[in-house]
Design an enzyme around this catalytic site. Sequence first.
Site, PDB file in Angstrom:
ATOM      1  N   TYR A 166       0.826  -1.218   0.000  1.00 66.07           N
ATOM      2  CA  TYR A 166       0.000   0.000   0.000  1.00 66.07           C
ATOM      3  C   TYR A 166       0.861   1.269   0.000  1.00 66.07           C
ATOM      4  O   TYR A 166       0.820   2.072  -0.944  1.00 66.07           O
ATOM      5  CB  TYR A 166      -0.940  -0.038   1.212  1.00 66.07           C
ATOM      6  CG  TYR A 166      -1.642   1.255   1.519  1.00 66.07           C
ATOM      7  CD1 TYR A 166      -2.275   2.001   0.524  1.00 66.07           C
ATOM      8  CD2 TYR A 166      -1.686   1.731   2.831  1.00 66.07           C
ATOM      9  CE1 TYR A 166      -2.937   3.188   0.827  1.00 66.07           C
ATOM     10  CE2 TYR A 166      -2.347   2.911   3.137  1.00 66.07           C
ATOM     11  CZ  TYR A 166      -2.964   3.642   2.134  1.00 66.07           C
ATOM     12  OH  TYR A 166      -3.599   4.815   2.439  1.00 66.07           O
ATOM     13  N   GLY A 171       2.012  -7.804  -1.084  1.00 66.92           N
ATOM     14  CA  GLY A 171       1.736  -6.803  -2.117  1.00 66.92           C
ATOM     15  C   GLY A 171       1.045  -7.402  -3.338  1.00 66.92           C
ATOM     16  O   GLY A 171       0.746  -8.604  -3.392  1.00 66.92           O
ATOM     17  N   PHE A 222       2.322   7.819  11.590  1.00 67.35           N
ATOM     18  CA  PHE A 222       1.084   7.707  12.348  1.00 67.35           C
ATOM     19  C   PHE A 222       0.107   6.949  11.432  1.00 67.35           C
ATOM     20  O   PHE A 222       0.521   5.960  10.834  1.00 67.35           O
ATOM     21  CB  PHE A 222       0.674   9.090  12.871  1.00 67.35           C
ATOM     22  CG  PHE A 222       1.538   9.443  14.088  1.00 67.35           C
ATOM     23  CD1 PHE A 222       2.912   9.632  13.949  1.00 67.35           C
ATOM     24  CD2 PHE A 222       1.003   9.478  15.352  1.00 67.35           C
ATOM     25  CE1 PHE A 222       3.727   9.853  15.058  1.00 67.35           C
ATOM     26  CE2 PHE A 222       1.806   9.705  16.472  1.00 67.35           C
ATOM     27  CZ  PHE A 222       3.163   9.891  16.317  1.00 67.35           C
ATOM     28  N   ASN A 223      -1.150   7.359  11.275  1.00 68.74           N
ATOM     29  CA  ASN A 223      -2.078   6.489  10.552  1.00 68.74           C
ATOM     30  C   ASN A 223      -2.180   6.857   9.072  1.00 68.74           C
ATOM     31  O   ASN A 223      -2.917   7.780   8.718  1.00 68.74           O
ATOM     32  CB  ASN A 223      -3.450   6.521  11.223  1.00 68.74           C
ATOM     33  CG  ASN A 223      -3.420   5.800  12.565  1.00 68.74           C
ATOM     34  OD1 ASN A 223      -2.678   6.188  13.460  1.00 68.74           O
ATOM     35  ND2 ASN A 223      -4.184   4.749  12.691  1.00 68.74           N
ATOM     36  N   THR A 281       7.516   3.400  12.701  1.00 71.89           N
ATOM     37  CA  THR A 281       6.124   3.541  13.137  1.00 71.89           C
ATOM     38  C   THR A 281       6.021   4.209  14.507  1.00 71.89           C
ATOM     39  O   THR A 281       6.936   4.064  15.337  1.00 71.89           O
ATOM     40  CB  THR A 281       5.465   2.143  13.218  1.00 71.89           C
ATOM     41  OG1 THR A 281       4.224   2.254  13.916  1.00 71.89           O
ATOM     42  CG2 THR A 281       6.326   1.155  13.982  1.00 71.89           C
ATOM     43  N   TYR A 332       5.806  -6.247  16.943  1.00 73.42           N
ATOM     44  CA  TYR A 332       5.876  -5.435  15.717  1.00 73.42           C
ATOM     45  C   TYR A 332       6.621  -4.128  15.999  1.00 73.42           C
ATOM     46  O   TYR A 332       7.616  -3.805  15.325  1.00 73.42           O
ATOM     47  CB  TYR A 332       4.459  -5.152  15.190  1.00 73.42           C
ATOM     48  CG  TYR A 332       4.432  -4.036  14.172  1.00 73.42           C
ATOM     49  CD1 TYR A 332       5.077  -4.180  12.949  1.00 73.42           C
ATOM     50  CD2 TYR A 332       3.789  -2.827  14.452  1.00 73.42           C
ATOM     51  CE1 TYR A 332       5.080  -3.152  12.016  1.00 73.42           C
ATOM     52  CE2 TYR A 332       3.792  -1.796  13.532  1.00 73.42           C
ATOM     53  CZ  TYR A 332       4.440  -1.956  12.318  1.00 73.42           C
ATOM     54  OH  TYR A 332       4.455  -0.934  11.419  1.00 73.42           O
TER      55      TYR A 332
HETATM   56  N1  UDP Z   1     -10.689   0.291  14.887  1.00 69.22           N
HETATM   57  C1  UDP Z   1     -12.056   0.033  15.072  1.00 69.22           C
HETATM   58  N2  UDP Z   1     -12.673  -0.792  14.170  1.00 69.22           N
HETATM   59  C2  UDP Z   1     -12.018  -1.369  13.118  1.00 69.22           C
HETATM   60  C3  UDP Z   1     -10.644  -1.092  12.940  1.00 69.22           C
HETATM   61  C4  UDP Z   1     -10.010  -0.261  13.844  1.00 69.22           C
HETATM   62  O1  UDP Z   1     -12.692   0.516  16.013  1.00 69.22           O
HETATM   63  O2  UDP Z   1     -12.648  -2.115  12.345  1.00 69.22           O
HETATM   64  C5  UDP Z   1     -10.025   1.225  15.802  1.00 69.22           C
HETATM   65  C6  UDP Z   1      -8.794   0.648  16.465  1.00 69.22           C
HETATM   66  O3  UDP Z   1      -9.137  -0.047  17.636  1.00 69.22           O
HETATM   67  C7  UDP Z   1      -7.985   1.923  16.726  1.00 69.22           C
HETATM   68  C8  UDP Z   1      -8.358   2.839  15.553  1.00 69.22           C
HETATM   69  O4  UDP Z   1      -9.589   2.320  15.046  1.00 69.22           O
HETATM   70  O5  UDP Z   1      -8.398   2.524  17.915  1.00 69.22           O
HETATM   71  C9  UDP Z   1      -7.332   2.864  14.439  1.00 69.22           C
HETATM   72  O6  UDP Z   1      -7.018   1.524  14.120  1.00 69.22           O
HETATM   73  P1  UDP Z   1      -6.137   1.123  12.863  1.00 69.22           P
HETATM   74  O7  UDP Z   1      -6.032  -0.387  12.870  1.00 69.22           O
HETATM   75  O8  UDP Z   1      -6.718   1.748  11.631  1.00 69.22           O
HETATM   76  O9  UDP Z   1      -4.744   1.793  13.111  1.00 69.22           O
HETATM   77  P2  UDP Z   1      -3.701   1.703  14.341  1.00 69.22           P
HETATM   78  O10 UDP Z   1      -3.826   3.007  15.054  1.00 69.22           O
HETATM   79  O11 UDP Z   1      -4.062   0.524  15.181  1.00 69.22           O
HETATM   80  O12 UDP Z   1      -2.382   1.551  13.659  1.00 69.22           O
END
Ligand code: UDP
Length: 323
Positions: free
Chosen positions: A11, A36, A169-170, A117, A141
């Site tokens: 991605y 991938g 971050f995200n 990360t 991880y």
């Molecule tokens: N999350 C959620 N439902 C989902 C996927 C993620 O509530 O189907 C929440 C997860 O618990 C976290 C936030 O969304 O609090 C972001 O999660 P993600 O896996 O996207 O990224 P992370 O911050 O874990 O890398």
Amino acid sequence: MNVLVTGGAGYIGSICVEQLLEAGHQVFVFDNLSEGHRGAVDPRAVFVQGCLSDPARIQEAIRESRAEAIVHFAAFALVGESMTDPGKYFLNNVGNGTKLLMAAVAGGVRKFVFSSTCATYGFPDRMPMTEDLPQKPINPYGESKLMFERVLEWFEKLHGLEFVAFRYFNAAGATAKYGEHHKIETHLIPNVLKVALEQKPQVDIFGTDYPTPDGTCIRDYIHIVDLAEAHILALAPGKRGFFNLGNGDGYSVRQVVQMCEKVTGRKLPVVEKPRRPGDPPRLVAAADKARRELGWKPRLPGLEEIVASAWEWHRRHPLGYTE
Ligand code: UDP
């Protein structure tokens, strides 16, 4: 520059490849396609199917590409899996990554850019998070990424290999051509958009009792194009060190779901579930260092544009790269 991108079929890697090409670089992709997709590799890039566990194959790729820089994305990245199979994470993310570094030094590569990360910080002491916070990962991880950061420091000190490590971050969003398609999708935005596409019955919200205004976790979402842009800036000689990449804005899970409803124009059924183990309540970046030292400036910082770009891609590619 001649740039070898490991994990360029994934991605973040695929979009970084596209942006590197747009910026005029020669790009070679090294990927074993375990996670991938061949269809995610921009046709203007040279594709080499190979595995980082194979030093001869890496050396050959570095030689043939005449790589001046390596941008290293290839790694395992599922937190939950790392808790059940830690060896897989250390072996690949640290062991095979080190083989790549050794080949880079032997091959005369001058610059190494690494995708690290914010999971290296664990549960942060302060908010927003600066790069000097203590790094105390809470899963293999995050630990594997931190270990590789340390390896990078030693390779720079002892072999003079200049590096930049980005603590993401995200990452979210898409370009017109490339988007997010994981074989196992754990991320929030693509999972919510699958509900909008009627590929999933409901949005699961993991935890509603966090110490945040609406009880759900807060994250800093950054557009994938802005993320890629930072990697291009990092290639300039003299740029080195560790950098957070985020917008500095935090959005709760509920706010993300609302934004997805707004962008898709669909009402999305939500089910509140227990907390997902290992989720810190709030992760928001201070990315001033990247702005100051790299001249990085996010061009698409708003959550709406991030979600809209992801929705556009998922709508056009409902089956991702498997069509
Ligand atoms: N999350 C959620 N439902 C989902 C996927 C993620 O509530 O189907 C929440 C997860 O618990 C976290 C936030 O969304 O609090 C972001 O999660 P993600 O896996 O996207 O990224 P992370 O911050 O874990 O890398």
